[in-house]
Structures are given as structure tokens and as C-alpha cells.
Write an enzyme that holds these catalytic residues in place. Sequence first.
Site, PDB file in Angstrom:
ATOM      1  N   ASP A  34       0.887  -1.177   0.000  1.00 49.21           N
ATOM      2  CA  ASP A  34       0.000   0.000   0.000  1.00 49.21           C
ATOM      3  C   ASP A  34       0.919   1.220   0.000  1.00 49.21           C
ATOM      4  O   ASP A  34       2.147   1.074  -0.124  1.00 49.21           O
ATOM      5  CB  ASP A  34      -0.935  -0.014   1.238  1.00 49.21           C
ATOM      6  CG  ASP A  34      -2.263   0.706   0.944  1.00 49.21           C
ATOM      7  OD1 ASP A  34      -2.240   1.934   0.720  1.00 49.21           O
ATOM      8  OD2 ASP A  34      -3.311   0.051   0.928  1.00 49.21           O
ATOM      9  N   GLY A  71      -5.659  -2.178  -4.816  1.00 53.11           N
ATOM     10  CA  GLY A  71      -5.220  -0.805  -4.547  1.00 53.11           C
ATOM     11  C   GLY A  71      -5.867   0.191  -5.495  1.00 53.11           C
ATOM     12  O   GLY A  71      -6.146  -0.115  -6.648  1.00 53.11           O
ATOM     13  N   GLY A  72      -6.089   1.418  -5.011  1.00 54.94           N
ATOM     14  CA  GLY A  72      -6.600   2.482  -5.870  1.00 54.94           C
ATOM     15  C   GLY A  72      -7.670   3.308  -5.181  1.00 54.94           C
ATOM     16  O   GLY A  72      -7.952   3.106  -3.997  1.00 54.94           O
ATOM     17  N   TYR A 135     -15.415   7.199 -11.324  1.00 49.73           N
ATOM     18  CA  TYR A 135     -14.857   5.993 -10.689  1.00 49.73           C
ATOM     19  C   TYR A 135     -15.249   4.733 -11.477  1.00 49.73           C
ATOM     20  O   TYR A 135     -14.400   3.896 -11.805  1.00 49.73           O
ATOM     21  CB  TYR A 135     -15.368   5.927  -9.241  1.00 49.73           C
ATOM     22  CG  TYR A 135     -15.212   4.582  -8.579  1.00 49.73           C
ATOM     23  CD1 TYR A 135     -13.955   4.085  -8.265  1.00 49.73           C
ATOM     24  CD2 TYR A 135     -16.333   3.795  -8.263  1.00 49.73           C
ATOM     25  CE1 TYR A 135     -13.811   2.836  -7.654  1.00 49.73           C
ATOM     26  CE2 TYR A 135     -16.198   2.564  -7.656  1.00 49.73           C
ATOM     27  CZ  TYR A 135     -14.942   2.089  -7.359  1.00 49.73           C
ATOM     28  OH  TYR A 135     -14.800   0.857  -6.763  1.00 49.73           O
TER      29      TYR A 135
HETATM   30  P1  NAI Z   1     -10.145   1.106   0.238  1.00 46.32           P
HETATM   31  O1  NAI Z   1     -10.309   2.504  -0.253  1.00 46.32           O
HETATM   32  O2  NAI Z   1     -10.472   0.826   1.660  1.00 46.32           O
HETATM   33  O3  NAI Z   1      -8.658   0.612  -0.034  1.00 46.32           O
HETATM   34  C1  NAI Z   1      -7.930   0.977  -1.167  1.00 46.32           C
HETATM   35  C2  NAI Z   1      -6.472   1.036  -0.789  1.00 46.32           C
HETATM   36  O4  NAI Z   1      -5.729   1.448  -1.946  1.00 46.32           O
HETATM   37  C3  NAI Z   1      -6.169   2.050   0.325  1.00 46.32           C
HETATM   38  O5  NAI Z   1      -5.518   1.412   1.415  1.00 46.32           O
HETATM   39  C4  NAI Z   1      -5.280   3.084  -0.344  1.00 46.32           C
HETATM   40  O6  NAI Z   1      -4.234   3.576   0.498  1.00 46.32           O
HETATM   41  C5  NAI Z   1      -4.697   2.304  -1.518  1.00 46.32           C
HETATM   42  N1  NAI Z   1      -4.294   3.220  -2.592  1.00 46.32           N
HETATM   43  C6  NAI Z   1      -4.977   4.286  -3.097  1.00 46.32           C
HETATM   44  N2  NAI Z   1      -4.239   4.934  -4.022  1.00 46.32           N
HETATM   45  C7  NAI Z   1      -3.063   4.260  -4.120  1.00 46.32           C
HETATM   46  C8  NAI Z   1      -1.896   4.437  -4.882  1.00 46.32           C
HETATM   47  N3  NAI Z   1      -1.758   5.461  -5.753  1.00 46.32           N
HETATM   48  N4  NAI Z   1      -0.877   3.565  -4.714  1.00 46.32           N
HETATM   49  C9  NAI Z   1      -0.988   2.532  -3.830  1.00 46.32           C
HETATM   50  N5  NAI Z   1      -2.066   2.322  -3.073  1.00 46.32           N
HETATM   51  C10 NAI Z   1      -3.099   3.164  -3.211  1.00 46.32           C
HETATM   52  O7  NAI Z   1     -11.010   0.177  -0.738  1.00 46.32           O
HETATM   53  P2  NAI Z   1     -11.599  -1.272  -0.457  1.00 46.32           P
HETATM   54  O8  NAI Z   1     -13.005  -1.139  -0.002  1.00 46.32           O
HETATM   55  O9  NAI Z   1     -10.652  -2.079   0.328  1.00 46.32           O
HETATM   56  O10 NAI Z   1     -11.656  -1.832  -1.957  1.00 46.32           O
HETATM   57  C11 NAI Z   1     -10.533  -2.442  -2.546  1.00 46.32           C
HETATM   58  C12 NAI Z   1     -10.703  -2.447  -4.059  1.00 46.32           C
HETATM   59  O11 NAI Z   1     -11.917  -3.082  -4.405  1.00 46.32           O
HETATM   60  C13 NAI Z   1     -10.757  -1.051  -4.678  1.00 46.32           C
HETATM   61  O12 NAI Z   1     -10.092  -1.088  -5.936  1.00 46.32           O
HETATM   62  C14 NAI Z   1     -12.235  -0.816  -4.905  1.00 46.32           C
HETATM   63  O13 NAI Z   1     -12.451   0.053  -6.002  1.00 46.32           O
HETATM   64  C15 NAI Z   1     -12.725  -2.226  -5.188  1.00 46.32           C
HETATM   65  N6  NAI Z   1     -14.114  -2.405  -4.787  1.00 46.32           N
HETATM   66  C16 NAI Z   1     -14.450  -2.469  -3.465  1.00 46.32           C
HETATM   67  C17 NAI Z   1     -15.759  -2.657  -3.096  1.00 46.32           C
HETATM   68  C18 NAI Z   1     -16.155  -2.832  -1.667  1.00 46.32           C
HETATM   69  O14 NAI Z   1     -17.330  -3.111  -1.436  1.00 46.32           O
HETATM   70  N7  NAI Z   1     -15.267  -2.709  -0.685  1.00 46.32           N
HETATM   71  C19 NAI Z   1     -16.842  -2.711  -4.104  1.00 46.32           C
HETATM   72  C20 NAI Z   1     -16.367  -2.616  -5.465  1.00 46.32           C
HETATM   73  C21 NAI Z   1     -15.047  -2.473  -5.776  1.00 46.32           C
HETATM   74  C1  15L Z   2     -17.659   0.311  -4.615  1.00 49.35           C
HETATM   75  O1  15L Z   2     -17.176   0.210  -5.734  1.00 49.35           O
HETATM   76  C2  15L Z   2     -16.913   0.947  -3.507  1.00 49.35           C
HETATM   77  O2  15L Z   2     -15.536   0.712  -3.583  1.00 49.35           O
HETATM   78  C3  15L Z   2     -17.435   0.558  -2.141  1.00 49.35           C
HETATM   79  O3  15L Z   2     -16.904   1.457  -1.173  1.00 49.35           O
HETATM   80  C4  15L Z   2     -18.956   0.556  -2.089  1.00 49.35           C
HETATM   81  O4  15L Z   2     -19.434   1.863  -2.307  1.00 49.35           O
HETATM   82  C5  15L Z   2     -19.479  -0.366  -3.173  1.00 49.35           C
HETATM   83  O5  15L Z   2     -18.966  -0.048  -4.440  1.00 49.35           O
HETATM   84  C6  15L Z   2     -21.016  -0.382  -3.267  1.00 49.35           C
HETATM   85  O6  15L Z   2     -21.539  -0.187  -4.361  1.00 49.35           O
HETATM   86  O7  15L Z   2     -21.660  -0.625  -2.236  1.00 49.35           O
END
Ligand code: NAI
Ligand code: 15L
Length: 268
Positions: A34, A71-72, A135
Site C-alpha cells: 500500500d 489498490g486504488g 470511478y
Molecule cells: P479502500 O479505499 O479501503 O482501499 C484501497 C487502498 O488502496 C487504500 O488502502 C489506499 O491507500 C490504496 N491506494 C490508493 N491509491 C493508491 C496508490 N496510488 N498507490 C498505492 N495504493 C493506493 O477500498 P476497499 O473497499 O478495500 O476496496 C478495494 C478495491 O476493491 C478497490 O479497488 C475498490 O475500487 C474495489 N471495490 C471495493 C468494493 C467494496 O465493497 N469494498 C466494491 C467494489 C469495488
Molecule cells: C464500490 O465500488 C466501492 O468501492 C465501495 O466502497 C462501495 O461503495 C461499493 O462499491 C457499493 O456499491 O456498495
Amino acid sequence: PRRSRLVITGAAGGIGKMIRGKLDHIADEIVLSDLTDVSCSGNERSQTCDLADLDAVRALLKGGGDVLHFGGQSTEAPFERILNANLIGSYNLYEAARLEGVRRVLFASSNHVIGFHPRETLLDADSPMRPDSLYGVSKVYGEGLAHLYHDKFGIESLLLRIGSCFKEPSDRRQLATWMSPQDMIHAIERFVMVPRLGCPVVYGRSNNSENWWDNSKTDYLGWNPQDTAEVFRGKVEAATEVPSPLDPAVKYQGGAFVTADHPGTKEE
Ligand code: NAI
Ligand code: 15L
């Protein structure tokens, strides 16, 4: 078969926190990455990396293996932020994967690539994209990259269009979109183990009673989610108002993303 090396980007994030420490049966070495250091246990080690920096991403993927690309930027944001973290970040990830000999990538795509489909429409892997946010568009781009690197270079990807992967569903929409952490772990196991992956689209949701997404085209993966959001229905309905059916955030699958402010190029 157990893998020698698994790299996880976004390991400090919400999903990263829920899967860390639970994958040691999958790989000999797990690299957690990260922007800042991540605490490790067992066979995990931490390596910081800004996804916008190709050299750093190459250093992260040196040694190959499989990648879980979490990541992202994970929500709607000004374009600059999406550009660096998701567009440049995913390009760097796939380009480094090609240069360093990575075999497979789990690309954390999102339901927001199809967020402007009405909730009454059952979607499958071939449904047209209808992104609901900048996004969501960045995830369309990521899926495009994955296809290119598969068709041209043979790198396999699981395009996991995650619904809502959290400990529990927290609103009425998530009774349909919830993906349990345990079902995420099962999906990762199948991603690593399946003999032939290809580049399939899979909707990441648990075995919920309310369901908008048909995964039958990817039965060959053998991923059968076991949990259901239904066990949380009483709790969620007691804690939340009955929403207006006319609200676009209720009409469309993407929920609040379809009505969120368009951030454009606003300064951060
Ligand atoms: P989150 O926002 O909690 O974690 C993303 C991580 O990526 C963070 O720890 C952040 O520091 C890191 N990050 C951001 N920019 C960066 C960069 N330039 N270089 C390196 N690291 C970077 O997101 P979450 O909920 O853990 O989701 C993980 C992935 O799954 C994301 O790509 C998100 O778009 C995708 N996702 C998540 C969903 C969910 O329900 N949690 C739903 C749909 C997609
Ligand atoms: C996503 O893509 C996001 O990363 C997450 O934080 C939630 O908003 C999820 O979709 C959702 O649709 O519930």
C-alpha cells in the site's frame, strides 16, 4: 496448487484488512503493499508502493506470482485522483505484470461499471457497461486493460465486479449487493487454484435472496458463494427508512453513486 508468491495491492484498505492473515494456505510468500507499511503476520511481508510510479510497481512485482489488485481510489473523486490511482495505477500494474512475468491478476472491478442499469434487469457477464461515475469509468478502463493483456500477452485476469464487500450489509441496497469477506476468500482461492482462468467477468456478491446478477456463464470457476445478506435483513430494515421508489438511487443498481455530485476536475 499452492503458489510461491502472491502480491496484494491496497492491503491497508477495507478489503485488505479483512483478508490479511487468512491466505497463508494459498502461497508460500505473501507481499502486502500500500502507500504506507502494513502490519504483517505469518508468511506476509510488507513493501510500500505508489501505483502511479511504474518503477515502484515493477519492483513490487519482481519475482512474478499472482496479484490481487485491490489498490486504488475506491469511490467517486475528482478526475486527477482517479487518473493517478486507477488509470495510471492499473496501467502500471498490467505493464509491470507483463515485464516481470506475472501469471494472473484478480482485478477489483466494481458494480459501478453497470450502475445505471435498473434494478429489475438481471445482468450477466455480457451485459453492456453503464458506468455511473468517473470511478465506474476507471473500472471500465481497468477491465479493458485486463482484456488487452490477456489477448496479447496471455496474462489471465479475474474481473471481479464487487458489489459491497464489508463485514455486514449496512443499508437496504446492500441486501442485494453484499459480498461477505468469507465469500471473497473463497473467490480468491478459486482464482488461484482454477487450472484455466481466462479473463472472465464475475459479479462479486454472496448467495443473497435479492439478486441482480447472474454468474452462470462462469460456472467453470467453481465459485459458489455460501453466505447470504438475508440473515441481516431484520437488522438493516429496523435501522433504515423505507426509501422512495422514485429516487434514482433506488431505481438504479449503482445506488447513491448515480446521484452523487459530479466532481469533474475540482482541486483536491
Ligand atoms: P479502500 O479505499 O479501503 O482501499 C484501497 C487502498 O488502496 C487504500 O488502502 C489506499 O491507500 C490504496 N491506494 C490508493 N491509491 C493508491 C496508490 N496510488 N498507490 C498505492 N495504493 C493506493 O477500498 P476497499 O473497499 O478495500 O476496496 C478495494 C478495491 O476493491 C478497490 O479497488 C475498490 O475500487 C474495489 N471495490 C471495493 C468494493 C467494496 O465493497 N469494498 C466494491 C467494489 C469495488
Ligand atoms: C464500490 O465500488 C466501492 O468501492 C465501495 O466502497 C462501495 O461503495 C461499493 O462499491 C457499493 O456499491 O456498495
